[in-house]
Design a protein around this motif. Structure first.
Motif, PDB file in Angstrom:
ATOM      1  N   HIS B  88       3.578  21.962 -13.060  1.00  5.35           N
ATOM      2  CA  HIS B  88       2.127  22.072 -13.136  1.00  5.35           C
ATOM      3  C   HIS B  88       1.740  23.526 -13.320  1.00  5.35           C
ATOM      4  O   HIS B  88       2.174  24.382 -12.553  1.00  5.35           O
ATOM      5  N   ILE B  89       0.934  23.798 -14.318  1.00  4.21           N
ATOM      6  CA  ILE B  89       0.445  25.165 -14.498  1.00  4.21           C
ATOM      7  C   ILE B  89      -0.968  25.238 -13.929  1.00  4.21           C
ATOM      8  O   ILE B  89      -1.854  24.487 -14.337  1.00  4.21           O
ATOM      9  N   ILE B  90      -1.128  26.126 -12.959  1.00  6.51           N
ATOM     10  CA  ILE B  90      -2.436  26.289 -12.343  1.00  6.51           C
ATOM     11  C   ILE B  90      -3.136  27.434 -13.065  1.00  6.51           C
ATOM     12  O   ILE B  90      -2.697  28.584 -12.983  1.00  6.51           O
ATOM     13  N   LYS B  91      -4.189  27.126 -13.793  1.00  5.16           N
ATOM     14  CA  LYS B  91      -4.920  28.170 -14.513  1.00  5.16           C
ATOM     15  C   LYS B  91      -6.189  28.491 -13.752  1.00  5.16           C
ATOM     16  O   LYS B  91      -7.087  27.653 -13.678  1.00  5.16           O
ATOM     17  N   VAL B  92      -6.246  29.681 -13.193  1.00  5.76           N
ATOM     18  CA  VAL B  92      -7.450  30.083 -12.485  1.00  5.76           C
ATOM     19  C   VAL B  92      -8.299  30.915 -13.437  1.00  5.76           C
ATOM     20  O   VAL B  92      -7.826  31.896 -14.007  1.00  5.76           O
ATOM     21  N   CYS B  93      -9.541  30.502 -13.623  1.00  4.04           N
ATOM     22  CA  CYS B  93     -10.408  31.195 -14.573  1.00  4.04           C
ATOM     23  C   CYS B  93     -10.890  32.519 -13.993  1.00  4.04           C
ATOM     24  O   CYS B  93     -11.347  32.584 -12.854  1.00  4.04           O
ATOM     25  N   HIS B  94     -10.705  33.587 -14.785  1.00  2.00           N
ATOM     26  CA  HIS B  94     -11.241  34.888 -14.405  1.00  2.00           C
ATOM     27  C   HIS B  94     -12.199  35.395 -15.471  1.00  2.00           C
ATOM     28  O   HIS B  94     -12.194  36.564 -15.826  1.00  2.00           O
ATOM     29  N   GLY B  95     -12.982  34.489 -16.032  1.00  2.00           N
ATOM     30  CA  GLY B  95     -14.047  34.917 -16.940  1.00  2.00           C
ATOM     31  C   GLY B  95     -15.118  35.651 -16.135  1.00  2.00           C
ATOM     32  O   GLY B  95     -15.066  35.685 -14.909  1.00  2.00           O
ATOM     33  N   THR B  96     -16.086  36.208 -16.826  1.00  2.62           N
ATOM     34  CA  THR B  96     -17.097  37.016 -16.131  1.00  2.62           C
ATOM     35  C   THR B  96     -17.863  36.196 -15.101  1.00  2.62           C
ATOM     36  O   THR B  96     -18.083  36.638 -13.977  1.00  2.62           O
ATOM     37  N   ASP B 118       0.747  36.105  -9.368  1.00  3.44           N
ATOM     38  CA  ASP B 118       0.241  35.697 -10.672  1.00  3.44           C
ATOM     39  C   ASP B 118       1.387  35.690 -11.689  1.00  3.44           C
ATOM     40  O   ASP B 118       2.216  36.600 -11.678  1.00  3.44           O
ATOM     41  N   THR B 119       1.423  34.695 -12.544  1.00  2.00           N
ATOM     42  CA  THR B 119       2.435  34.477 -13.606  1.00  2.00           C
ATOM     43  C   THR B 119       3.784  33.973 -13.073  1.00  2.00           C
ATOM     44  O   THR B 119       4.670  33.683 -13.856  1.00  2.00           O
ATOM     45  N   GLU B 120       3.949  33.878 -11.754  1.00  2.00           N
ATOM     46  CA  GLU B 120       5.242  33.436 -11.220  1.00  2.00           C
ATOM     47  C   GLU B 120       5.278  31.916 -11.002  1.00  2.00           C
ATOM     48  O   GLU B 120       4.246  31.248 -10.997  1.00  2.00           O
ATOM     49  N   THR B 121       6.498  31.422 -10.796  1.00  2.00           N
ATOM     50  CA  THR B 121       6.702  29.988 -10.589  1.00  2.00           C
ATOM     51  C   THR B 121       7.309  29.770  -9.209  1.00  2.00           C
ATOM     52  O   THR B 121       8.141  30.563  -8.763  1.00  2.00           O
ATOM     53  N   THR B 122       6.902  28.686  -8.549  1.00  4.23           N
ATOM     54  CA  THR B 122       7.452  28.411  -7.223  1.00  4.23           C
ATOM     55  C   THR B 122       8.936  28.040  -7.336  1.00  4.23           C
ATOM     56  O   THR B 122       9.388  27.577  -8.378  1.00  4.23           O
ATOM     57  N   GLU B 123       9.657  28.223  -6.239  1.00  7.12           N
ATOM     58  CA  GLU B 123      11.106  28.005  -6.268  1.00  7.12           C
ATOM     59  C   GLU B 123      11.482  26.577  -6.648  1.00  7.12           C
ATOM     60  O   GLU B 123      12.464  26.335  -7.340  1.00  7.12           O
ATOM     61  N   ASP B 124      10.662  25.621  -6.181  1.00  3.03           N
ATOM     62  CA  ASP B 124      10.969  24.229  -6.492  1.00  3.03           C
ATOM     63  C   ASP B 124      10.574  23.855  -7.922  1.00  3.03           C
ATOM     64  O   ASP B 124      10.738  22.708  -8.339  1.00  3.03           O
ATOM     65  N   GLY B 125      10.039  24.821  -8.678  1.00  2.00           N
ATOM     66  CA  GLY B 125       9.709  24.557 -10.082  1.00  2.00           C
ATOM     67  C   GLY B 125       8.491  23.674 -10.274  1.00  2.00           C
ATOM     68  O   GLY B 125       8.264  23.157 -11.353  1.00  2.00           O
ATOM     69  N   LEU B 126       7.687  23.511  -9.219  1.00  3.83           N
ATOM     70  CA  LEU B 126       6.528  22.624  -9.340  1.00  3.83           C
ATOM     71  C   LEU B 126       5.306  23.317  -9.938  1.00  3.83           C
ATOM     72  O   LEU B 126       4.588  22.753 -10.741  1.00  3.83           O
ATOM     73  N   PHE B 127       5.070  24.566  -9.511  1.00  2.38           N
ATOM     74  CA  PHE B 127       3.824  25.223  -9.904  1.00  2.38           C
ATOM     75  C   PHE B 127       4.058  26.601 -10.522  1.00  2.38           C
ATOM     76  O   PHE B 127       4.912  27.360 -10.067  1.00  2.38           O
ATOM     77  N   THR B 128       3.277  26.886 -11.568  1.00  3.30           N
ATOM     78  CA  THR B 128       3.198  28.237 -12.099  1.00  3.30           C
ATOM     79  C   THR B 128       1.744  28.665 -11.993  1.00  3.30           C
ATOM     80  O   THR B 128       0.848  27.896 -12.335  1.00  3.30           O
ATOM     81  N   LEU B 129       1.530  29.873 -11.523  1.00  3.83           N
ATOM     82  CA  LEU B 129       0.161  30.373 -11.357  1.00  3.83           C
ATOM     83  C   LEU B 129      -0.181  31.308 -12.510  1.00  3.83           C
ATOM     84  O   LEU B 129       0.602  32.187 -12.859  1.00  3.83           O
ATOM     85  N   GLU B 130      -1.342  31.099 -13.099  1.00  5.06           N
ATOM     86  CA  GLU B 130      -1.735  31.905 -14.243  1.00  5.06           C
ATOM     87  C   GLU B 130      -3.219  32.238 -14.132  1.00  5.06           C
ATOM     88  O   GLU B 130      -4.014  31.396 -13.756  1.00  5.06           O
ATOM     89  N   SER B 131      -3.563  33.487 -14.472  1.00  6.88           N
ATOM     90  CA  SER B 131      -4.978  33.845 -14.561  1.00  6.88           C
ATOM     91  C   SER B 131      -5.386  33.772 -16.016  1.00  6.88           C
ATOM     92  O   SER B 131      -4.691  34.298 -16.869  1.00  6.88           O
ATOM     93  N   VAL B 132      -6.470  33.115 -16.302  1.00  4.67           N
ATOM     94  CA  VAL B 132      -6.896  33.014 -17.689  1.00  4.67           C
ATOM     95  C   VAL B 132      -8.341  33.475 -17.832  1.00  4.67           C
ATOM     96  O   VAL B 132      -9.088  33.510 -16.856  1.00  4.67           O
ATOM     97  N   ALA B 133      -8.698  33.835 -19.067  1.00  2.00           N
ATOM     98  CA  ALA B 133     -10.096  34.166 -19.315  1.00  2.00           C
ATOM     99  C   ALA B 133     -10.852  32.863 -19.468  1.00  2.00           C
ATOM    100  O   ALA B 133     -10.293  31.786 -19.322  1.00  2.00           O
ATOM    101  N   CYS B 134     -12.109  32.989 -19.759  1.00  2.14           N
ATOM    102  CA  CYS B 134     -13.040  31.868 -19.751  1.00  2.14           C
ATOM    103  C   CYS B 134     -12.460  30.520 -20.168  1.00  2.14           C
ATOM    104  O   CYS B 134     -11.946  30.350 -21.263  1.00  2.14           O
ATOM    105  N   LEU B 135     -12.558  29.547 -19.285  1.00  2.07           N
ATOM    106  CA  LEU B 135     -12.227  28.169 -19.625  1.00  2.07           C
ATOM    107  C   LEU B 135     -13.459  27.457 -20.179  1.00  2.07           C
ATOM    108  O   LEU B 135     -13.397  26.299 -20.548  1.00  2.07           O
TER     109      LEU B 135
END
Lengths: 592, 176
Positions: B88-96, B118-135
């Motif tokens: 699962h990729i968790i995209k957290v919006c960091h738009g204005t 940010d940008t890393e993946t959990t050890e169990d390979g379930l989640f990757t955290l990502e910051s993205v611009a406006c969704l």
């Protein structure tokens, strides 16, 4: 009598708000109860703040219902369709009566958004029924020459809607004037400003209008191939563009000898951007289409002379192209009727931030910023005080409250130090720290700098370090002057728009909110109470019940106090993490 | 966008060599076409979820594109990943709009809870955290997106709760 229609708004924002579930629920209900109505899809009508939106069109009129989540589906279908009595309290717009939302709608002039939310974007028939492809048909039917098309675009006075504001007709004339066996026309759909989503809404809601604008442009300048450079982050827009392209080919709007115009051969394909803000700059975009790193090239030569694959190329933005069919069909005079002397027509804005009605609006140029925010946008959320509005994204600036009567046109907005930009308007209230905002944008441009020009690459980094220092309470005397010096050096020595404008958010906040910078640097205070390191947390003895929650959760054990006793924060041990503030159920932690 | 620049490639997961034959149709399609580098990389990432080192080497050998130029392009654009990502990729919006409504607190809370940056993946390979611009869901700010689902008007606590629920669901499925 035509059949009753139920139309669900399925733009990205609507889907995010749950419109997909609403649609499925209506569909299930229709099938289960064998109800007699036509269920259709459309896209964003701009009222993001009332999503999910469902419109019911029956023999009496149109009713646009707001905030129709799964739970309300049964109610409106049952009452309106089955019993025949509309549920007035959920209606946000109707052609039969006024609602409070008319404030949001009445001032708008919809040219670019003429079809958004009013038709199924995946149907070329519906687009044609709304005068779609009538402009290119008119050109073919009346045998209007390319030069005359360009003259019409020039006469309309339209300027590039991507933010630069260069007259579109001039651009076309340059590209037309450079003979070549191959020419390209590019649509810049790499909408990268954080906080702007106008182009996405147009691509999702009315993709054919953009294609038609590009086809007309191709005819006018003699282009042979078109490219839409679209952000990969817009999957729905890409999907709908692909559907539209296939339909346009089937109907003969793309291909060989289009509409019988001999020798007019033109087709369009989509290039997915790979995520780089600098690719909004036209020469960087061209490098990216060619498969390289998106780094800007020196101009001149301009793309009109030597662009994609060194051939004459015209680049416009989504919104510009969407205007073109309307201008050809209604005449340049009709378009130039709107706006100010030097900025004609309308502009689409994405309203966001601390504003009551966030969404998409299209207004005639010349309206004041105050009217956009207070009349259309309904003012500031939670009755807070309006502080500033950010226009132009990372290339723009913050316009303070006392300049809110500035009118929306390229030159007036430029005079404030901000830019019109592509149309993001982010509203800020008294709880927004302007240095934090400047830092946010600089952090963005610093990461997105392609690295070609030294001052942009390193200068933005140094500026960011200074801003970080200021917000962490380490600001020094002379920091403001140092920021200004760096800002002007970066502006003067950068090749492309990214570097030339990156310091704007810092320069405008210094210009209008210098006192806030000074409060951070000299008094180590953040007036908006945003910069955590500059805050002081204290317990309000009147409100503290001695529940001990704050003391238990303090990571540095900086809070003393026994059960049912008033607690006390030792400032020397406090690291200002805010944990006590967010944990306290009695509102007893005060921030100074 | 606004994704922090990607770290250098690591060894493929568990030392497995990805099935390189999957690349053949892609290479067939784009070989010899001008401007093909980005579509090739995008295609490879679509296949593997990231671009394995071996994929770079195969594309280079089969098409004649230079490895250094491909690496240059892959590290320039935010879209490309050189490391495998979580389920699962968790995209957290960091738009204005999300920023002024405290998107940082969402990212902070998730980082604390998942023990990744940010940008890393959990050890169990379930989640990757990502910051993205406006969704593009500014009216719902602050927003995050997991898979196809968008979650709006969040607090840090809400975000962590949503992620915990996904993890519970995953664990239950594994037990079955």
């Amino acid at each position: 009598m035509s059949k009753t229609q139920v139309i669900v708004g399925l733009g990205s924002c609507g889907i995010a708000a749950g419109a997909g579930k609403t649609y499925n629920k209506i569909k299930a209900l229709k099938e289960a109860e064998n109800l007699d109505f036509e269920l259709k899809k459309t896209s964003c009508v701009g009222m993001c703040y009332r999503e999910p939106l469902v419109e019911i069109v029956d023999s009496t009129g149109t009713y646009l219902y707001g905030e129709i989540d799964e739970d309300r589906v049964f109610e409106i279908i049952d009452k309106h369709i089955v019993q025949g009595s509309p549920v007035k309290e959920y209606v946000v717009q109707s052609d039969l009566f006024k609602t409070p939302e008319n404030e949001f709608l009445d001032e708008q002039v919809k040219i670019v958004l003429r079809n958004c939310g009013h038709m199924d974007p995946e149907s070329i028939e519906e687009y044609q029924a709304r005068q779609g492809y009538a402009a290119i048909r008119k050109i073919a039917g009346e045998q209007i020459s390319g030069a005359d098309v360009i003259q019409k675009v020039l006469d309309s006075g339209i300027r590039g809607r991507g933010g630069g504001g260069f007259p579109t007709g001039m651009k076309w004339r340059f590209a037309a004037g450079n003979p070549s066996d191959e020419k390209f026309i590019i649509c810049n759909a790499d909408e990268g400003d954080p906080g702007a989503f106008m182009d996405r809404s147009v691509l999702e809601g009315d993709p054919h209008s953009v294609l038609e604008g590009m086809i007309i442009g191709a005819y006018a300048i003699g282009a042979t191939e078109g490219v839409i450079y679209c952000r990969a982050e817009y999957p729905l827009a890409i999907k709908r563009l692909n559907i539209a392209l296939d339909q346009a080919r089937e109907h003969g709007y793309l291909g060989k000898n289009i509409l019988g115009i001999k020798g007019f051969n033109f087709d369009i394909h989509i290039k997915e951007g790979a995520g780089a803000f600098v690719c909004g700059e036209e020469t960087a975009l061209i490098a990216s289409v060619e498969g390289e790193r998106g780094m800007p090239r020196k101009r001149p030569p301009f793309p009109a002379a030597s662009g994609l694959w060194r051939k004459p190329t015209n680049i416009n933005n989504v919104e510009t192209y969407a205007n073109i069919p309307w201008i050809i069909l209604n005449g340049p005079e009709a378009y130039a009727k709107y706006g100010t002397e030097k900025s004609k027509g309308t502009k689409v804005f994405a309203l966001a931030g601390k504003i009551r009605r966030s969404g998409l609006v299209e207004v005639p140029m010349g309206i004041t910023i105050r009217d956009v925010i207070f009349k259309l946008g309904g003012g500031i959320k939670d009755n807070k005080k309006f502080k500033a509005v950010q226009m132009g994204g990372p290339s723009g600036g913050c316009i303070p409250e006392y300049l809110a009567d500035t009118i929306v046109d390229y030159d007036s907005v430029n005079a404030t130090g901000a830019i019109m930009g592509s149309g993001g308007m982010v509203v800020m209230d008294e709880t927004t720290c302007m240095i934090d905002v400047a830092k946010f944008f600089l952090d963005f441009t610093q990461k997105e700098s392609c690295g070609k020009c030294t001052f942009c690459r390193i200068g933005t980094k140094r500026m960011l370090e200074i801003l970080n220092r200021i917000t962490e309470g380490e600001g020094r005397d002379g920091d403001i002057e140092l920021l200004e010096e760096l800002a002007y050096q970066i502006k003067d020595t950068s090749l492309c728009g990214l570097g030339q404008t990156a310091p704007n958010p810092v320069l405008t906040t210094i210009r209008y909110f210098r006192d806030e910078y000074e409060a951070h640097i000299y008094h180590k205070k953040c007036p908006a109470k945003v910069c955590k390191k500059l805050l002081t947390y204290e317990v309000d003895p009147e409100k503290c019940t001695g529940c001990t929650v704050c003391a238990k959760n303090c990571p540095t054990h900086a809070i003393d106090g026994d059960r049912k006793q008033i607690h006390f924060i030792r400032q020397d041990a406090c690291i200002r993490c805010g944990e006590c503030f967010s944990r306290c159920k009695f509102d007893a932690i005060k921030i100074y | 966008m606004r994704v922090a620049r990607i770290q250098k490639a690591e060894k493929p997961v568990n030392g497995e060599v990805p099935d390189l034959n999957l690349l053949n149709p892609l290479i067939e399609k784009y070989k010899g076409r001008k401007g093909n580098m980005i579509p090739l990389l995008q295609g490879a990432q679509n296949i593997y979820g990231y671009i394995p080192k071996q994929a770079f080497e195969k594309i280079s050998a089969d098409t004649g594109l230079s490895l250094s130029e491909m690496y240059g392009v892959a590290t320039f654009y935010a879209q490309f990943r050189l490391k495998p990502v979580g389920k699962h990729i968790i995209k957290v919006c960091h738009g204005t709009a999300c920023h002024v409504q405290n998107a940082n607190s969402i990212t902070d809370a998730i980082q604390d809870s998942l023990k990744i940056k940010d940008t890393e993946t959990t050890e169990d390979g379930l989640f990757t955290l990502e910051s993205v611009a406006c969704l593009g869901c500014c009216s719902l700010a602050p927003v995050m997106m997991i898979g196809e689902d968008t979650f709006g008007k969040l607090t840090g606590k809400d975000a962590v709760k949503i992620i915990k629920e996904i993890r519970l669901k995953e664990n239950r499925q594994e037990e079955k």
